[in-house]
Write an enzyme that holds these catalytic residues in place. Sequence first.
Site, PDB file in Angstrom:
ATOM      1  N   TRP A 111       0.814  -1.290   0.050  1.00 40.89           N
ATOM      2  CA  TRP A 111      -0.207  -0.005  -0.078  1.00 40.89           C
ATOM      3  C   TRP A 111       0.843   1.262  -0.216  1.00 40.89           C
ATOM      4  CZ3 TRP A 111      -0.482  -4.370   3.288  1.00 40.89           C
ATOM      5  CH2 TRP A 111      -1.468  -5.001   3.282  1.00 40.89           C
ATOM      6  N   ASP A 112       2.103   1.195  -0.047  1.00 41.06           N
ATOM      7  CA  ASP A 112       2.987   2.275   0.253  1.00 41.06           C
ATOM      8  C   ASP A 112       2.753   2.874   1.283  1.00 41.06           C
ATOM      9  OD1 ASP A 112       5.166   3.956  -0.594  1.00 41.06           O
ATOM     10  OD2 ASP A 112       3.905   5.326  -1.782  1.00 41.06           O
ATOM     11  N   TYR A 113       2.778   2.184   2.374  1.00 37.46           N
ATOM     12  CA  TYR A 113       2.581   2.817   3.840  1.00 37.46           C
ATOM     13  C   TYR A 113       3.851   2.489   4.491  1.00 37.46           C
ATOM     14  CZ  TYR A 113      -2.634   3.243   3.814  1.00 37.46           C
ATOM     15  OH  TYR A 113      -3.789   3.533   3.489  1.00 37.46           O
ATOM     16  N   LYS A 173       1.629   6.668   8.152  1.00 39.20           N
ATOM     17  CA  LYS A 173       0.695   7.106   7.040  1.00 39.20           C
ATOM     18  C   LYS A 173      -0.790   6.934   7.393  1.00 39.20           C
ATOM     19  CE  LYS A 173       3.975   7.444   3.173  1.00 39.20           C
ATOM     20  NZ  LYS A 173       4.364   6.828   1.871  1.00 39.20           N
ATOM     21  N   ARG A 195      -2.078   5.430 -10.165  1.00 39.71           N
ATOM     22  CA  ARG A 195      -2.378   5.922  -8.891  1.00 39.71           C
ATOM     23  C   ARG A 195      -2.799   7.305  -9.191  1.00 39.71           C
ATOM     24  NH1 ARG A 195       2.127   6.070  -4.157  1.00 39.71           N
ATOM     25  NH2 ARG A 195       3.282   6.854  -5.898  1.00 39.71           N
TER      26      ARG A 195
END
Length: 674
Positions: A307-309, A335, A490
């Site tokens: 999740w690009d967290y 985040k 995205r």
Amino acid sequence: MRSLFCLLAALLLCAQPARAWEYWGGDRGGQRFSPLTQITSDNVGTLLRGWEFRTGDLDTRPPEVMKRTKFEVTPLFVEDSLIFCTPFNEVIALDPGTGAQKWRFDPKISMAQRPANRFVCRGVAHWTDDRAAEGAACKSRIFTGTNDRRLIALDARTGKPCADFGNAGEIRIDAGMKLEWPGEFQITSAPVTGRGVVVVGSAIGDNRRVDAPLGAVRAFDARTGQPRWSFDPLVHNGVEAGHSNVWAPMSVDEERGLVFLPTTSPSPDFWGGKRPGNDEHANSVVALRIETGELAWAFQTVHHDVWDYDLPAQPTLARIDTGDGRRDVVIQPTKQGFVFVLDRGTGKPVWPVEERAVPQNGAEGERLSPTQPFPTHVPPLLTQRMTADDVAGLLPGTGSSACETLLAQSRNEGLYTPPSTQGTVIYPMTGGGVNWGGAAFDPVNQILYANVSHAAHIVTLIPRDQAKGFNPPPGHEFGQQEGAPFAMSRALAKSAVGSPCNKPPWGETVAVDLKAGKILWHASVGTSEDLAPLGIALNTGTPLVNGVAITAGGLVFTGAMDAYLRAFDARSGKQLWLGRLPVPGVANPMTYLWKGEQYVAIGAGGHSEAGTSIGDSVVAFRLPRQGEGASLWTRLIDWPGGRFTAKAVAAGLVLVALIALLWRWRHSRRSRSA
């Protein structure tokens, strides 16, 4: 009561320089707290602009280059100077009282390198060599990393390169492999120092390829530049992914000899089939022995991140009252809006963290973690799911069909819904929650303050056979994720007029009582004045990637994506003052004392990724001197209760005229019909 508070603050903080801001985060542990008390909630409303310094970039750099800049710098106050870096890595020292330039160093980076994360430099580091003789060259040093992956040491008093460091004052970082383009690997955050060692991370292009450059953290002797150690955050046993790196600011505990790393997700962000397992020590707070690079402990905040967290915020080092006595801790905001509080010596959670089941059934070839860690004591700083009820209408009381449709056709099962080919709602968005601005901690009142953004991303996986020649729609980021079976797209979930799909506020400052595990207040930050047509100022809040500075005077200062620096009451969250900036100050403010006067300064250069206007200023505010005072017009412009700017007045008149024309048109139609 206020005098008692200030006395207590002074007693607790007497070991700290009362006038300095010597580190990017205020102190080594990133508390962003100043013991200064000259500016208070009683007089902050009288602040005036003390000075403005322009770097000249706007006049000397091509417009197409300036459109790729992010002015995210926080100056240091050291050696009787304010010292900071520009997005192009020029280091500048200013007179703290006038803003006049004292010296300037230009590393002459190439404008053609196309850095993956745009041209950005969040700050520099200061270090004093206690072995050097007084007055010796480079006894007091400034370290800075560059967009073209150099580490440079400068004399803090003159700005001249330190000849005894590396090769004539600089070290060129070896990326370890051939880069696809010069800007794939850069350094964006300030180095850190401790026990004679300087440590630097890296920012690496996201979502370009699985086999990306390694994200090693590197340490060098602060005197000579000789390599000391290197640490790769990602354990590569059976893992084909290229990197987990540290692009965010780090922290140092000098007494314990530890450096704390906030690590990122492995490459690529949104599909992890080639990196099975939890991907240690990615998405983790990692504590290393600063002299050797030996791992002391690590705590993972997301397992097998897709999740690009990653951890974008500096770990905040504090001593807190947990109810069972005081403990040295690491506070790590995320985040997702979580706040993890870890024992500084062991990395164990101070309060329980639960493994909870999360959505499954990822994309083909994906092997998700069945659970994720959830803190139980400190509540999330924001909501963590967006539903149809959260969709904002174009006007009050109306629905937004575009947003409702977008939400309905996307996969949306709440936090940690896996990316999909149909499109997945990622909320909070991949920019946070909390971003690189981090949190601030009041050590007297034990209160944590952080900026958060409320917005959603739609992330879509694109099968490899469809990715070749894919032309992303306007506003969509596209990443090939070469080596994975999917590319990615995205985009911010936006309405037909370009505003976030979810209801405002879109940016807030949040205050948290850590001991009680209680949110004390939320305050909307920013208006649409500098983002909307005609300067219409709606109290929507703006997304906030930057952070705050807090003071013993009971104040919270923050910038936003409109062109104001704001002050809030630290106890209530009430907005007390705002000062106009030339362009938005998407940076962390700082404060210092110079010749008996307290100043508050912020970098005001805008933010190209957010679509704001672009500038090149540092602006400082102070209290009025004898005989000074703001004009009535200035007070009207900066009055917190309204937006009486010329633009806002003009916008209001235009709106009234349009309503009048519409009424006359409808009235004339009715008259003709009759």
